[in-house]
Design a protein around this motif. Structure first.
Motif, mmCIF file in Angstrom:
data_model
loop_
_atom_site.group_PDB
_atom_site.id
_atom_site.type_symbol
_atom_site.label_atom_id
_atom_site.label_comp_id
_atom_site.label_asym_id
_atom_site.label_seq_id
_atom_site.Cartn_x
_atom_site.Cartn_y
_atom_site.Cartn_z
ATOM 1 N N VAL A 280 33.850 31.671 48.832
ATOM 2 C CA VAL A 280 33.317 33.016 48.611
ATOM 3 C C VAL A 280 32.118 32.874 47.689
ATOM 4 C CG1 VAL A 280 33.777 35.295 47.675
ATOM 5 C CG2 VAL A 280 35.612 34.030 48.771
ATOM 6 N N TYR B 42 33.553 30.718 44.826
ATOM 7 C CA TYR B 42 34.993 30.571 44.617
ATOM 8 C C TYR B 42 35.580 30.001 45.886
ATOM 9 C CZ TYR B 42 34.910 33.701 40.566
ATOM 10 O OH TYR B 42 34.679 34.272 39.363
ATOM 11 N N ARG B 43 36.705 29.352 45.731
ATOM 12 C CA ARG B 43 37.431 28.909 46.908
ATOM 13 C C ARG B 43 38.715 29.732 46.993
ATOM 14 N NH1 ARG B 43 36.174 25.281 50.394
ATOM 15 N NH2 ARG B 43 34.306 24.677 49.250
ATOM 16 N N PRO C 21 29.124 47.794 43.962
ATOM 17 C CA PRO C 21 30.462 48.086 44.485
ATOM 18 C C PRO C 21 31.448 47.002 44.076
ATOM 19 C CG PRO C 21 29.059 47.242 46.231
ATOM 20 C CD PRO C 21 28.182 47.435 45.033
ATOM 21 N N SER C 22 32.714 47.294 44.237
ATOM 22 C CA SER C 22 33.756 46.333 43.894
ATOM 23 C C SER C 22 33.579 45.039 44.689
ATOM 24 C CB SER C 22 35.109 46.975 44.200
ATOM 25 O OG SER C 22 36.138 46.083 43.927
ATOM 26 N N GLY C 23 33.678 43.914 43.997
ATOM 27 C CA GLY C 23 33.561 42.625 44.681
ATOM 28 C C GLY C 23 32.147 42.099 44.797
ATOM 29 N N CYS C 24 31.184 42.746 44.124
ATOM 30 C CA CYS C 24 29.793 42.322 44.267
ATOM 31 C C CYS C 24 29.428 41.206 43.291
ATOM 32 C CB CYS C 24 28.852 43.499 44.078
ATOM 33 S SG CYS C 24 28.793 44.096 42.387
ATOM 34 N N GLY C 25 30.339 40.860 42.368
ATOM 35 C CA GLY C 25 30.077 39.740 41.474
ATOM 36 C C GLY C 25 29.817 40.138 40.025
ATOM 37 N N LYS C 26 30.054 41.377 39.659
ATOM 38 C CA LYS C 26 29.791 41.830 38.287
ATOM 39 C C LYS C 26 30.646 41.077 37.277
ATOM 40 C CE LYS C 26 31.116 46.073 39.240
ATOM 41 N NZ LYS C 26 31.514 46.067 40.655
ATOM 42 N N THR C 27 31.949 41.051 37.534
ATOM 43 C CA THR C 27 32.850 40.371 36.608
ATOM 44 C C THR C 27 32.519 38.887 36.534
ATOM 45 O OG1 THR C 27 34.606 41.958 37.006
ATOM 46 C CG2 THR C 27 35.275 39.826 36.151
ATOM 47 N N THR C 28 32.196 38.299 37.674
ATOM 48 C CA THR C 28 31.860 36.880 37.702
ATOM 49 C C THR C 28 30.645 36.593 36.824
ATOM 50 O OG1 THR C 28 32.711 36.764 39.951
ATOM 51 C CG2 THR C 28 31.337 34.941 39.212
ATOM 52 N N ALA D 290 30.166 34.373 45.123
ATOM 53 C CA ALA D 290 30.257 35.505 44.203
ATOM 54 C C ALA D 290 28.913 35.782 43.527
ATOM 55 C CB ALA D 290 31.327 35.249 43.146
HETATM 56 N N1 LIG Z 1 39.325 33.545 41.019
HETATM 57 C C1 LIG Z 1 38.794 33.875 42.219
HETATM 58 N N2 LIG Z 1 39.115 33.187 43.341
HETATM 59 C C2 LIG Z 1 38.580 33.500 44.527
HETATM 60 N N3 LIG Z 1 37.709 34.493 44.723
HETATM 61 C C3 LIG Z 1 37.350 35.229 43.668
HETATM 62 C C4 LIG Z 1 37.874 34.966 42.354
HETATM 63 N N4 LIG Z 1 37.338 35.868 41.493
HETATM 64 C C5 LIG Z 1 36.530 36.646 42.228
HETATM 65 N N5 LIG Z 1 36.523 36.267 43.533
HETATM 66 C C6 LIG Z 1 35.721 36.866 44.605
HETATM 67 O O1 LIG Z 1 34.374 36.839 44.205
HETATM 68 C C7 LIG Z 1 33.730 38.044 44.537
HETATM 69 C C8 LIG Z 1 33.158 38.714 43.292
HETATM 70 O O2 LIG Z 1 34.218 39.080 42.446
HETATM 71 P P1 LIG Z 1 34.006 39.886 41.090
HETATM 72 O O3 LIG Z 1 32.963 39.207 40.291
HETATM 73 O O4 LIG Z 1 35.331 40.037 40.448
HETATM 74 O O5 LIG Z 1 33.486 41.295 41.598
HETATM 75 P P2 LIG Z 1 33.356 42.690 40.823
HETATM 76 O O6 LIG Z 1 33.682 42.486 39.393
HETATM 77 O O7 LIG Z 1 31.945 43.112 41.035
HETATM 78 O O8 LIG Z 1 34.302 43.627 41.491
HETATM 79 C C9 LIG Z 1 34.752 38.889 45.258
HETATM 80 O O9 LIG Z 1 34.561 38.722 46.628
HETATM 81 C C10 LIG Z 1 36.065 38.309 44.820
HETATM 82 O O10 LIG Z 1 37.025 38.462 45.831
#
Ligand SMILES: Nc1ncnc2c1ncn2[C@@H]1O[C@H](COP(=O)(O)OP(=O)(O)O)[C@@H](O)[C@H]1O
Ligand SMILES: [Mg+2]
Lengths: 372, 285
Positions: free
Chosen positions: A26, A18-19, A47-54, A28
């Motif tokens: 970043v 991500y930018r 943990p939060s921010g590890c890339g699960k949602t991505t 992800a």
């Molecule tokens: N749209 C976005 N723009 C910039 N950074 C993003 C975006 N979405 C997620 N990130 C970054 O990518 C990383 C992984 O995010 P995410 O997949 O949401 O984590 P999780 O779901 O595990 O908490 C995090 O560091 C988050 O800050």
């Protein structure tokens, strides 16, 4: 594995950057491999921010991978838009359509496909029945409680029987009691439907109780993939050991080896004893001892067991068990969970008493590499 | 004691404020029923003549040729105003809504700049906008008339619609559109079934707003209307020099009633939809 050999989803070397608005990149997802079998319940844990949602959004198509391949049911999916993927999502915020009734929400996937009204109504009824929300078709979602909205979102996602259901922390907004009953229901629903689930959570307990397999993620890397017991008993590295369950982790060097056992000295000077395995003299490793692996008395032959001694700092009674916190003369803190302490044993757990904690040397898990 | 006095002063002041605000409107309403044909500020008994005159019905003034003629002009300008406002509202609502959607849903270069451009017409003084539109039309060869008024009105009313719809879009969870796509709906289906119904109160609000502003605009229209395409405000302004016709009270009264009706519809639509949204919000996240 008991699952059929054609995976529902296959991800290879997935990379996603991500930018940030400030222009920083970043990472992800950093080379993620994952395959999910039919009818398998896979949990993404980290943990939060590890890339699960991505990772989930890459599967559903809302994020494009920078590189890597994504195959769903044998079809390459990298260039297929979300609305053509045989995948449905239960969103963290539920994302129910506020202007449509519960029935129309649940029937949306069928309506889109032009399923006639009558058949739609039957299938909507069945789906709502499955999640215990029968008869609420006419309500507007805004009038439902959080738990009910959750169920409607679930019914909406399963009504068209997708090949794969993605769930992004679906239970995180519910209170503890409701969460536990929903965990059981989700698991039951999954086996009834025969749909593969990819379930996201940051709650390790939830992951351990629900999953066929757990994928531990950190910083966009897969740390370990395995069955819950394997992840718990034999974590691949210090991160997994620390993230899942309570742990006592010692950095140690092998000092003595015999046929069966190896003796190690930790960086502060504690002596530890483990099964020899592949260990070589002077090798740097980490040793994991789970709190519940300790006993107050030697449970077997003293040859196969070892102990740590120290001064009790604190003992907390938590229902059946005692949580003991002890400090060795070398300064390491050791956490132990002792069950059913006998009356005279209780004496030994008072703060300030000297205590010996026994463990089976083959129970101690050796993690590869002394580095973190 | 002091507090009592302060309170009395305050309520006295408020009363005065509302009297100032509404007394002229009240007077217009009352005098629209004034039967005095020569001096509209002197009460000459109750009469519905001015309303009859507006709607072209027989009245006690029918034999006065001069009156009839200028009443036709008055009605003509009202018709021009209504048709201009209607077409303007339609065009600016469509363009404003599409612009708001584009800026909210897509990422592209110079986005902030475009957004700023859209705010500009609202902040520019009417006189400046009017004169620059006039110069533009004359240079490019568009004859002054209904078309030029419509183009001129759209040029700044698009901004109003854009802002109203943007506010609505900002309050809408983008996950709803994702959920729709996730369930198999293509972008057009999602727009029709999810996005549009969700922003509809904003779109209707924007349309009503631009209709009212277009009806009401004097300064800009004054510059860009031709001789045979006078709108009502421009006509009324011109009347001040020729002498005010009493029909104006009746027209003003009808316009106020129409505005109240439009505002009521707008408020009703605003309050109805968010109830469901609010309930949704209190459970989410
Ligand atoms: N749209 C976005 N723009 C910039 N950074 C993003 C975006 N979405 C997620 N990130 C970054 O990518 C990383 C992984 O995010 P995410 O997949 O949401 O984590 P999780 O779901 O595990 O908490 C995090 O560091 C988050 O800050
Ligand atoms: Mg997340």
């Amino acid at each position: 594995m008991s699952h059929t050999n054609t995976p529902v989803v296959e991800i290879k070397a997935a990379v996603k950057h991500y930018r940030t608005p400030e222009g920083q990149a970043v990472r992800a997802l950093d080379g993620v491999d994952l395959s999910v079998g039919a009818n398998e319940f896979v949990t993404l844990l980290g943990p939060s921010g590890c890339g699960k949602t991505t990772l989930l959004r890459a599967i559903s198509g809302f994020e494009q991978l920078d590189s890597g391949s994504l195959i769903i049911q044998g079809q390459p999916m990298n260039d297929v838009p979300p609305y053509q993927r045989p995948v449905n999502t239960v969103f963290q915020s539920y994302a129910l359509f506020p202007h449509l009734s519960v029935g129309d929400n649940v029937g949306y996937a069928l309506e889109v496909r032009g399923v006639p009204r009558k058949e739609r109504d039957t299938r909507v009824g069945e789906a709502l029945e499955m999640v215990g929300m029968g008869g609420l078709q006419k309500r507007k979602p805004g009038l439902l409680s959080g738990g009910q909205q959750q169920r409607v979102a679930l019914a909406r996602a399963i009504v068209n029987r997708p090949a794969l259901l993605l769930l992004d922390e679906p239970l995180s907004a519910l209170d503890r009691h409701l969460r536990q009953s929903m965990q059981r229901e989700l698991k039951k629903l999954q086996s009834e439907l025969g749909i593969a689930f990819v379930f996201v959570t940051h709650d390790q307990e939830e992951a351990l109780t629900m999953s066929d397999r757990i994928v531990v993620l950190n910083g966009g890397h897969v740390q370990q993939i395995g069955r819950p017991e394997a992840i718990y008993d034999r974590p691949a590295n210090a991160f997994v050991a620390g993230f899942i369950g309570e742990s006592n982790l010692f950095k140690a060097r092998v000092s003595v080896v015999d046929d069966q056992h190896a003796e190690l000295v930790s960086d502060v000077g504690d002596t530890l004893r483990v099964r020899r395995g592949e260990l070589q003299l002077n090798q740097q490793v980490q040793v994991l001892l789970r709190p519940e692996q300790f006993h107050l008395d030697c449970p077997g032959s003293s040859d196969s067991h070892a102990w740590l001694e120290g001064v009790v700092e604190q003992t907390v009674f938590v229902g059946k068990d005692f949580e003991v916190s002890m400090r060795t003369p070398q300064g390491s803190q050791v956490k132990a969970v002792v069950r059913d302490a006998a009356r005279q044993a209780l004496q030994r757990l008072h703060a300030g008493e000297t205590l010996r904690l026994w463990y089976a040397s083959q129970a101690a898990h050796v993690l590869a590499g002394g580095a973190r | 004691m002091m507090r009592r006095l302060g309170q009395n002063l305050l309520s006295g002041y408020s009363l005065l404020f509302f009297v100032f605000l509404y007394l002229p409107i009240g007077l217009i309403f009352v005098y629209s029923f004034n039967g005095n044909p020569l001096n509209m500020m002197i009460w000459g008994g109750f009469s519905l003549d001015w309303y009859r005159s507006i709607f072209g019905m027989a009245n006690s003034l029918a034999d006065n040729v001069q009156y009839i003629e200028s009443t036709d002009q008055l009605l003509g300008s009202l018709r021009t105003s209504l048709s201009v406002a209607l077409i303007t509202a339609l065009i600016s609502t469509v363009i404003g809504t599409l612009t708001a959607l584009a800026l909210a849903r897509f990422r592209f270069r110079l986005q902030g700049f475009y957004r700023m451009l859209l705010f500009m017409p609202m902040m520019m003084p009417d006189v400046v906008l009017g004169i620059s539109l006039l110069i533009f039309f004359v240079n490019i060869g568009i004859p002054l008339g209904k078309v030029s008024i419509i183009i001129g009105h759209c040029s700044f009313l698009v901004s109003y619609v854009f802002i109203v719809v943007s506010a609505r879009l900002a309050g809408m969870d983008t996950r709803l559109e994702e959920a729709s796509a996730d369930l198999g709906a293509n972008p057009w289906y999602t727009f029709r079934r999810i996005t549009l119904p969700m922003i509809l109160p904003g779109v209707i609000g924007g349309a009503l707003l631009s209709f009212i502003i277009s009806m009401d605009d004097l300064v800009i229209t004054y510059f860009i209307s031709g001789v045979d395409s006078t709108t009502l405000p421009v006509y009324i302004y011109g009347m001040i020099r020729r002498g005010i016709k009493p029909e104006i009270n009746a027209i003003a009264t009808l316009l106020i009633l129409a505005s109240l009706l439009i505002a009521a519809v707008g408020l009703y639509l605003r309050n109805r939809q968010p109830a469901a949204l609010k309930a949704e919000d209190s459970h989410g996240s």
